[in-house]
Design a protein around this motif. Sequence first.
Motif, PDB file in Angstrom:
ATOM      1  N   ASP A 161       1.363  22.177  -9.695  1.00 37.78           N
ATOM      2  CA  ASP A 161       3.029  21.749 -10.141  1.00 37.78           C
ATOM      3  C   ASP A 161       3.602  21.857  -8.859  1.00 37.78           C
ATOM      4  O   ASP A 161       4.591  20.656  -8.671  1.00 37.78           O
ATOM      5  CB  ASP A 161       3.547  23.263 -10.968  1.00 37.78           C
ATOM      6  N   ALA A 162       3.363  22.485  -7.688  1.00 36.25           N
ATOM      7  CA  ALA A 162       3.936  22.526  -6.407  1.00 36.25           C
ATOM      8  C   ALA A 162       3.767  21.236  -5.832  1.00 36.25           C
ATOM      9  O   ALA A 162       4.633  20.617  -5.397  1.00 36.25           O
ATOM     10  CB  ALA A 162       3.656  23.611  -5.514  1.00 36.25           C
ATOM     11  N   ILE A 163       2.523  20.657  -5.912  1.00 39.87           N
ATOM     12  CA  ILE A 163       2.444  19.581  -4.977  1.00 39.87           C
ATOM     13  C   ILE A 163       3.009  18.348  -5.877  1.00 39.87           C
ATOM     14  O   ILE A 163       3.476  17.340  -5.328  1.00 39.87           O
ATOM     15  CB  ILE A 163       0.723  19.195  -5.092  1.00 39.87           C
ATOM     16  N   GLY A 164       2.994  18.395  -7.278  1.00 40.81           N
ATOM     17  CA  GLY A 164       3.739  17.255  -8.083  1.00 40.81           C
ATOM     18  C   GLY A 164       4.992  17.279  -7.887  1.00 40.81           C
ATOM     19  O   GLY A 164       5.506  16.189  -7.965  1.00 40.81           O
ATOM     20  N   ALA A 165       5.657  18.444  -7.715  1.00 44.68           N
ATOM     21  CA  ALA A 165       6.937  18.342  -7.280  1.00 44.68           C
ATOM     22  C   ALA A 165       7.476  17.856  -6.114  1.00 44.68           C
ATOM     23  O   ALA A 165       8.311  17.108  -5.648  1.00 44.68           O
ATOM     24  CB  ALA A 165       7.747  19.752  -7.401  1.00 44.68           C
ATOM     25  N   GLN A 166       6.569  18.141  -5.084  1.00 48.43           N
ATOM     26  CA  GLN A 166       6.749  17.607  -3.475  1.00 48.43           C
ATOM     27  C   GLN A 166       6.397  15.969  -3.354  1.00 48.43           C
ATOM     28  O   GLN A 166       7.016  15.302  -2.726  1.00 48.43           O
ATOM     29  CB  GLN A 166       5.983  18.334  -2.656  1.00 48.43           C
ATOM     30  N   SER A 167       5.059  15.748  -4.128  1.00 52.21           N
ATOM     31  CA  SER A 167       4.725  14.530  -3.672  1.00 52.21           C
ATOM     32  C   SER A 167       4.390  14.066  -5.201  1.00 52.21           C
ATOM     33  O   SER A 167       2.937  13.732  -5.271  1.00 52.21           O
ATOM     34  CB  SER A 167       3.364  14.494  -2.929  1.00 52.21           C
ATOM     35  N   PRO A 168       4.980  13.492  -6.026  1.00 46.88           N
ATOM     36  CA  PRO A 168       4.649  12.997  -7.480  1.00 46.88           C
ATOM     37  C   PRO A 168       3.856  11.704  -7.338  1.00 46.88           C
ATOM     38  O   PRO A 168       3.922  10.740  -6.505  1.00 46.88           O
ATOM     39  CB  PRO A 168       5.993  12.762  -8.092  1.00 46.88           C
ATOM     40  N   GLU A 169       2.709  11.604  -7.976  1.00 47.83           N
ATOM     41  CA  GLU A 169       1.628  10.770  -8.244  1.00 47.83           C
ATOM     42  C   GLU A 169       0.686  10.461  -6.744  1.00 47.83           C
ATOM     43  O   GLU A 169       0.050   9.631  -7.042  1.00 47.83           O
ATOM     44  CB  GLU A 169       2.275   9.463  -8.524  1.00 47.83           C
ATOM     45  N   THR A 170       1.090  11.156  -6.043  1.00 48.05           N
ATOM     46  CA  THR A 170       0.116  11.172  -4.544  1.00 48.05           C
ATOM     47  C   THR A 170      -1.466  11.522  -4.999  1.00 48.05           C
ATOM     48  O   THR A 170      -2.177  10.919  -4.537  1.00 48.05           O
ATOM     49  CB  THR A 170       0.616  12.191  -3.423  1.00 48.05           C
ATOM     50  N   PHE A 171      -1.577  12.586  -5.741  1.00 46.89           N
ATOM     51  CA  PHE A 171      -3.007  12.974  -5.897  1.00 46.89           C
ATOM     52  C   PHE A 171      -3.293  12.659  -7.535  1.00 46.89           C
ATOM     53  O   PHE A 171      -2.317  13.142  -8.336  1.00 46.89           O
ATOM     54  CB  PHE A 171      -3.076  14.376  -5.658  1.00 46.89           C
ATOM     55  N   ASP A 172      -4.454  12.702  -7.765  1.00 54.75           N
ATOM     56  CA  ASP A 172      -4.906  12.663  -9.104  1.00 54.75           C
ATOM     57  C   ASP A 172      -6.058  13.723  -9.139  1.00 54.75           C
ATOM     58  O   ASP A 172      -7.035  13.413  -8.549  1.00 54.75           O
ATOM     59  CB  ASP A 172      -5.447  11.457  -9.743  1.00 54.75           C
ATOM     60  N   PHE A 173      -5.760  14.852  -9.773  1.00 54.82           N
ATOM     61  CA  PHE A 173      -6.680  16.037  -9.419  1.00 54.82           C
ATOM     62  C   PHE A 173      -7.998  16.022 -10.621  1.00 54.82           C
ATOM     63  O   PHE A 173      -7.718  15.338 -11.620  1.00 54.82           O
ATOM     64  CB  PHE A 173      -5.930  17.325  -9.813  1.00 54.82           C
ATOM     65  N   THR A 229       0.836  -1.160   0.045  1.00 56.59           N
ATOM     66  CA  THR A 229      -0.020   0.103  -0.151  1.00 56.59           C
ATOM     67  C   THR A 229       0.922   1.305   0.046  1.00 56.59           C
ATOM     68  O   THR A 229       1.743   1.575   0.835  1.00 56.59           O
ATOM     69  CB  THR A 229      -0.997   0.120   1.253  1.00 56.59           C
ATOM     70  N   THR A 230       0.500   2.005  -1.088  1.00 54.18           N
ATOM     71  CA  THR A 230       1.392   3.198  -1.049  1.00 54.18           C
ATOM     72  C   THR A 230       0.470   4.365  -1.271  1.00 54.18           C
ATOM     73  O   THR A 230      -0.515   4.180  -2.050  1.00 54.18           O
ATOM     74  CB  THR A 230       2.402   3.400  -2.120  1.00 54.18           C
ATOM     75  N   ALA A 231       0.667   5.576  -0.709  1.00 52.69           N
ATOM     76  CA  ALA A 231      -0.299   6.686  -0.965  1.00 52.69           C
ATOM     77  C   ALA A 231       0.078   7.367  -2.332  1.00 52.69           C
ATOM     78  O   ALA A 231       0.944   7.981  -2.541  1.00 52.69           O
ATOM     79  CB  ALA A 231      -0.006   7.938   0.117  1.00 52.69           C
ATOM     80  N   GLN A 232      -1.128   6.811  -3.199  1.00 52.52           N
ATOM     81  CA  GLN A 232      -0.907   7.179  -4.823  1.00 52.52           C
ATOM     82  C   GLN A 232      -1.988   7.431  -5.321  1.00 52.52           C
ATOM     83  O   GLN A 232      -2.939   6.986  -5.138  1.00 52.52           O
ATOM     84  CB  GLN A 232       0.091   6.274  -5.383  1.00 52.52           C
ATOM     85  N   HIS A 233      -2.249   8.268  -6.408  1.00 53.12           N
ATOM     86  CA  HIS A 233      -3.370   8.209  -7.392  1.00 53.12           C
ATOM     87  C   HIS A 233      -4.892   8.749  -6.585  1.00 53.12           C
ATOM     88  O   HIS A 233      -5.730   8.070  -7.114  1.00 53.12           O
ATOM     89  CB  HIS A 233      -3.353   7.114  -8.117  1.00 53.12           C
ATOM     90  N   LEU A 234      -4.662   9.482  -5.618  1.00 54.06           N
ATOM     91  CA  LEU A 234      -5.938   9.468  -4.905  1.00 54.06           C
ATOM     92  C   LEU A 234      -6.767  10.561  -5.624  1.00 54.06           C
ATOM     93  O   LEU A 234      -6.241  11.850  -5.751  1.00 54.06           O
ATOM     94  CB  LEU A 234      -5.515  10.058  -3.614  1.00 54.06           C
ATOM     95  N   PRO A 235      -7.972  10.435  -6.097  1.00 55.11           N
ATOM     96  CA  PRO A 235      -8.615  11.344  -6.566  1.00 55.11           C
ATOM     97  C   PRO A 235      -9.081  12.651  -5.861  1.00 55.11           C
ATOM     98  O   PRO A 235      -9.739  12.406  -4.836  1.00 55.11           O
ATOM     99  CB  PRO A 235      -9.890  10.460  -7.278  1.00 55.11           C
ATOM    100  N   VAL A 236      -8.691  13.778  -6.138  1.00 51.08           N
ATOM    101  CA  VAL A 236      -8.823  14.994  -5.221  1.00 51.08           C
ATOM    102  C   VAL A 236      -9.424  15.941  -6.340  1.00 51.08           C
ATOM    103  O   VAL A 236      -8.801  16.159  -7.098  1.00 51.08           O
ATOM    104  CB  VAL A 236      -7.893  15.355  -4.522  1.00 51.08           C
ATOM    105  N   GLY A 237     -10.521  16.639  -5.836  1.00 50.30           N
ATOM    106  CA  GLY A 237     -10.981  17.644  -6.878  1.00 50.30           C
ATOM    107  C   GLY A 237     -10.158  19.015  -6.443  1.00 50.30           C
ATOM    108  O   GLY A 237      -9.720  19.181  -5.391  1.00 50.30           O
ATOM    109  N   ILE A 238     -10.362  19.924  -7.553  1.00 48.22           N
ATOM    110  CA  ILE A 238      -9.667  21.104  -7.073  1.00 48.22           C
ATOM    111  C   ILE A 238     -10.569  22.169  -8.161  1.00 48.22           C
ATOM    112  O   ILE A 238     -11.077  22.069  -9.263  1.00 48.22           O
ATOM    113  CB  ILE A 238      -8.156  21.054  -7.806  1.00 48.22           C
ATOM    114  N   ALA A 239     -10.448  23.469  -7.529  1.00 44.01           N
ATOM    115  CA  ALA A 239     -11.278  24.529  -8.129  1.00 44.01           C
ATOM    116  C   ALA A 239     -10.744  25.909  -7.858  1.00 44.01           C
ATOM    117  O   ALA A 239     -10.003  26.005  -6.724  1.00 44.01           O
ATOM    118  CB  ALA A 239     -12.589  24.382  -7.592  1.00 44.01           C
ATOM    119  N   GLY A 240     -10.540  26.825  -8.820  1.00 43.93           N
ATOM    120  CA  GLY A 240     -10.226  28.010  -8.697  1.00 43.93           C
ATOM    121  C   GLY A 240      -9.682  28.543  -9.737  1.00 43.93           C
ATOM    122  O   GLY A 240      -9.733  27.992 -10.887  1.00 43.93           O
TER     123      GLY A 240
END
Length: 355
Positions: A61-73, A40-51
């Motif tokens: 870009d910032a989150i991708g650089a710090q935690s690559p593949e953690t979130f799928d926006f 189990t690895t924290a990866q590809h978590l579907p997370v909404g984003i608006a703004g």
Amino acid sequence: MSTQLHSPPITWFKAAGLGVAGSLIVLLVVLAFLWPSKATTAQHLPVGIAGPAAAVTALQDAIGAQSPETFDFVDASDRDEAVLQIEARESYGAIILGEGTTAPEVLTAPAASTAATQLLNGAAAQLQAQRTQQALATGGDPAAATVTVTPVVPLSDSDSSGSGLAAASFPLTMGGMIGGVLISLLVAGAARRLAALAGFAVAAGLGLTLVLQSWFEYLQGDFWINAAAMGLSVLATASFIVGCKSLLGAKGIGVGAVITMFVANPIASAATPWQFLTEPWGQIGQFFVPGASNWLIRSLSYFPDANLAPQWWILIGWTAVGIVLTLTAHARAAAATPAPHAQRDDEPREEVSVA
């Protein structure tokens, strides 16, 4: 004077081989239950984003650089759409970015997954640190840069940690297996076995819902729909076990148990998002009974707006597989049974029992 026949004693080599075989079985059991936590690895978590588009791109870009593949926006037009995505279980939370100096808001869904909520809380803490640094650097007020965390779908007070629903997954699987094994061993004949399965599903569904909803208050929502989901969950497992036993004999119980307990249950993702499992096992696990039933039961309690047709049909499909296997075994046994004499229409007919 009676003469007793004794089987020849087992050789030392075979005795040692049996011991090694037993140790391998234990090893497989340990691997089956511990492998998911290791994989189990924290990866590809579907997370909404608006703004605003520029702010969304910069944050991704910032989150991708710090935690690559953690979130799928998952893009959302605004906060309301992000909330709808969460309530439909299309995402586990959302990040809402405001205009200008407006502080971001992080939406969470503790009822969906405590592990996902912890990740989003961590993202909120990172955003808060960045906002505070920016406010201090520009001479602004750090208090005005506070990031708000809003639980959109919280857990109930009776199961505030979410451990109740997660812990109920394993007994639900075991209950279905036990019912299937008992019916296979104690009931003969295809029609009687199917009747026993029906009775088992109704009684187990009502009993489990009385305990988990009326007594423990782990389940929320409509009692009768929850009872139907509970009953269908144990029925799907029990029906598959009965079908395997009817078609394959005694070894069919082992086949059904191995598939259910050592293949399907470890990849059901009852305590974590299925996306966290090594690909493609998380997705595959949702097509087995434990994975589908866990998603269905949790959604009925907390996410009534989610599309649950796939889970209902998966459980119905496994139930149908068991019924087809049972009837196929019955038909095969009936065709292989020689008729002792021509039977008149008015003579009573005996039902063919299938072991």
